[in-house]
Each structure stands twice: as structure tokens, then as C-alpha cells.
Design a protein around this motif. Structure first.
Motif, PDB file in Angstrom:
ATOM      1  N   SER A   1       0.852  -1.205  -0.022  1.00  7.96           N
ATOM      2  CA  SER A   1       0.044   0.164  -0.231  1.00  7.96           C
ATOM      3  C   SER A   1       0.809   1.239   0.044  1.00  7.96           C
ATOM      4  O   SER A   1       1.991   1.027   0.240  1.00  7.96           O
ATOM      5  CB  SER A   1      -0.984   0.022   1.290  1.00  7.96           C
ATOM      6  N   GLU A   2       0.212   2.392  -0.188  1.00  8.14           N
ATOM      7  CA  GLU A   2       1.161   3.581  -0.122  1.00  8.14           C
ATOM      8  C   GLU A   2       1.487   3.850   1.468  1.00  8.14           C
ATOM      9  O   GLU A   2       2.653   4.376   1.441  1.00  8.14           O
ATOM     10  CB  GLU A   2       0.271   4.860  -0.646  1.00  8.14           C
TER      11      GLU A   2
ATOM     12  N   GLU B   1      14.665   0.698  -5.708  1.00  8.81           N
ATOM     13  CA  GLU B   1      15.254   1.324  -6.678  1.00  8.81           C
ATOM     14  C   GLU B   1      15.025   2.744  -6.986  1.00  8.81           C
ATOM     15  O   GLU B   1      15.949   3.727  -7.236  1.00  8.81           O
ATOM     16  CB  GLU B   1      15.503   0.277  -7.679  1.00  8.81           C
ATOM     17  N   LEU B   2      13.798   2.949  -7.137  1.00 11.30           N
ATOM     18  CA  LEU B   2      13.372   4.094  -7.367  1.00 11.30           C
ATOM     19  C   LEU B   2      13.623   5.189  -6.346  1.00 11.30           C
ATOM     20  O   LEU B   2      14.132   6.283  -6.477  1.00 11.30           O
ATOM     21  CB  LEU B   2      11.751   4.227  -7.667  1.00 11.30           C
TER      22      LEU B   2
ATOM     23  N   VAL C   1       6.633   7.768  -6.319  1.00  6.96           N
ATOM     24  CA  VAL C   1       7.453   6.261  -6.203  1.00  6.96           C
ATOM     25  C   VAL C   1       6.494   5.353  -6.193  1.00  6.96           C
ATOM     26  O   VAL C   1       6.529   4.231  -6.651  1.00  6.96           O
ATOM     27  CB  VAL C   1       8.473   6.334  -5.049  1.00  6.96           C
ATOM     28  N   TYR C   2       5.402   5.489  -5.385  1.00  4.59           N
ATOM     29  CA  TYR C   2       4.353   4.536  -5.142  1.00  4.59           C
ATOM     30  C   TYR C   2       3.444   4.130  -6.296  1.00  4.59           C
ATOM     31  O   TYR C   2       3.487   2.825  -6.763  1.00  4.59           O
ATOM     32  CB  TYR C   2       3.449   4.711  -4.056  1.00  4.59           C
ATOM     33  N   ARG C   3       3.110   5.309  -6.967  1.00  2.00           N
ATOM     34  CA  ARG C   3       2.429   4.889  -8.194  1.00  2.00           C
ATOM     35  C   ARG C   3       3.162   4.360  -9.480  1.00  2.00           C
ATOM     36  O   ARG C   3       2.868   3.474 -10.131  1.00  2.00           O
ATOM     37  CB  ARG C   3       1.714   6.437  -8.910  1.00  2.00           C
TER      38      ARG C   3
ATOM     39  N   LEU D   1       5.547   1.785 -14.278  1.00  2.00           N
ATOM     40  CA  LEU D   1       6.972   2.021 -14.494  1.00  2.00           C
ATOM     41  C   LEU D   1       7.268   2.014 -15.945  1.00  2.00           C
ATOM     42  O   LEU D   1       8.224   2.744 -16.384  1.00  2.00           O
ATOM     43  CB  LEU D   1       7.805   0.708 -13.662  1.00  2.00           C
ATOM     44  N   LEU D   2       6.489   1.200 -16.693  1.00  2.00           N
ATOM     45  CA  LEU D   2       6.746   1.545 -18.258  1.00  2.00           C
ATOM     46  C   LEU D   2       6.249   3.029 -18.539  1.00  2.00           C
ATOM     47  O   LEU D   2       6.943   3.541 -19.641  1.00  2.00           O
ATOM     48  CB  LEU D   2       5.892   0.559 -18.966  1.00  2.00           C
TER      49      LEU D   2
END
Length: 237
Positions: free
Chosen positions: A65-66, A102-103, A89-91, A192-193
Motif C-alpha cells: 500500500s502507499e 530502486e526508485l 514512487v508508489y504510483r 514503471l513502463l
């Protein structure tokens, strides 16, 4: 008991899987426990069932979860990240712990927060996992992907007003980079794409995409956002 671990079962080759399955059938009653982790598509059957000695217990691990993502980033990198960056980063990571870390590391390495209209930095390790899916697409489809990545709520109708048709014939759809829902909403198979497509485009191409979207969106807030992103410098109008 002897405890063993099988990670990323989805990547085990067939000969190795055959050996593990053979061994698993002969471990009944022995003091061996096996923990297997596998990424399974919605509706698919876990391959790990064949590789583990019986009886087995299957546990589904949902995305973070966020709030969990915020806790993970705080634990790894301290409280240096803004709430807005944590939300992005969560989205982008989709609740995947590896992607999140990593993000978070890439964002934390910057000298300041990521600007609202600035692409999120995607580190090389994650690019290696996903870049091949984009690199093999026809060059002519990259513009459609960029429009979808730049739009707040991409849909078939919106992209059609930009002169782009999104249907099952597109390689990006066939290869699972994007999908079209029953209600016409266009979405990337993983957030992420979307970040990679937007970040890898040149600044000129991003501005051009926002300019096209500003001309066709009906919501005034969306239009203002696209116009702002289409300008290289601040502009009052």
C-alpha cells in the motif's frame, strides 16, 4: 528440518523444473521444507505447486500500500523524501518492493525533489528488467505511447482526437506494453513502463505531446497542465 528457498520460480528453465519436480515427489515424509516465491499473472496457476513437496500452503502476497511504501522508503533512506515524491514512487512502482527501493534510491540521490512535471528517474537496474519490451516496438508507435504517458487519463477517445488509433492491432497492445479496458481507458501494463516512456523521450518531444493534448482535452485543469508542460519557460497565460 532442512529449509530451502526457491526464488523467482517463473524464471526456472524447464530442465531444472523437471529435476525439482522429480525430487519434490520423493521428499514426502522427509525433514525438508521448501519456500518458493513466484510472480503469477491474474488467473494463472502457480507453477511452484509442482516443485514443492506436499502438503503445500499457498499465500498470495499483494502489492504494498502507499503507507507501506512510505514506511519502506523511510526505513531505507530516512525521512529525506517529500510526500509528493513518495506518492510518485508508489504510483510508478505499483507496490513492488524491488521497484520501490530502486526508485527511492534514484530519487534520494538527487540534490532536491523531483519537479511535478519532471520525469521520475528510472535507474539502470530497473531498465534492464523492462526496456526490452519497449525497444522491440516499431518506431512509429513510440509517439502513441508518449501521448498515453503524458496524458493524466489516457483513453482511446482522447488519443483518437490526437490523431492516434489504439486497437488490438498495435504491437504495443499485442506485446502487453499497454492495454485497452472495456470502457476505452488506455493503461500501461505496469506504471514503471509509463515512467520509462516519458523519461526517455526528448524534452522537445514531451513538449510537443503536451501541446497536442492541450488542444483536445476538455477539462480546463488538464488543459492548463498540458500547456504549462508544453512551454520551456514560465508563461502567464
Amino acid at each position: 528440518f532442512t529449509d530451502e528457498m526457491l526464488d523467482d520460480v517463473q524464471w526456472i528453465d524447464e530442465p531444472s523444473a523437471g529435476v525439482l519436480s522429480f525430487v519434490a515427489r520423493r521428499l514426502d515424509g522427509t525433514a525438508v521444507r521448501l519456500l518458493a516465491a513466484e510472480r503469477v499473472a491474474d488467473g494463472a496457476v502457480a507453477r511452484a505447486q509442482e516443485l514443492c513437496p506436499q502438503p503445500t500452503v499457498e499465500l498470495t502476497v499483494p502489492p504494498l500500500s502507499e503507507a507501506d511504501v512510505a514506511d519502506l522508503l523511510r526505513d531505507r533512506f530516512g525521512g529525506v523524501m517529500s510526500r509528493r515524491d513518495v506518492s510518485r514512487v508508489y504510483r510508478a512502482g505499483g507496490g513492488n518492493p524491488l521497484y520501490t527501493v530502486e526508485l527511492g534510491r534514484a530519487v534520494g540521490a538527487r540534490s532536491g525533489p523531483v519537479a511535478p512535471m519532471e520525469p521520475l528517474p528510472v535507474p539502470g537496474r530497473l531498465r534492464g528488467l523492462l526496456a526490452a519490451r519497449i525497444a522491440t516496438l516499431p518506431e512509429g508507435e513510440h509517439g502513441a505511447l508518449l501521448l498515453a504517458a503524458a496524458a493524466a487519463r489516457p483513453s482511446q477517445a482522447l488519443l483518437l482526437r490526437c490523431g492516434v488509433t489504439v486497437d488490438p492491432r498495435l504491437a504495443a497492445v499485442r506485446m502487453g506494453v499497454i492495454a485497452v479496458d472495456a470502457d476505452g481507458v488506455v493503461r500501461f501494463s505496469h506504471p514503471l513502463l509509463r515512467e520509462m516512456v516519458y523519461a526517455d523521450a526528448s524534452a522537445d518531444d514531451r513538449r510537443a505531446a503536451h501541446e497536442r493534448l492541450a488542444a483536445v482535452v476538455s477539462d480546463p485543469v488538464d488543459r492548463a497542465r498540458h500547456l504549462a508542460a508544453a512551454r520551456a519557460e514560465p508563461e502567464e497565460t
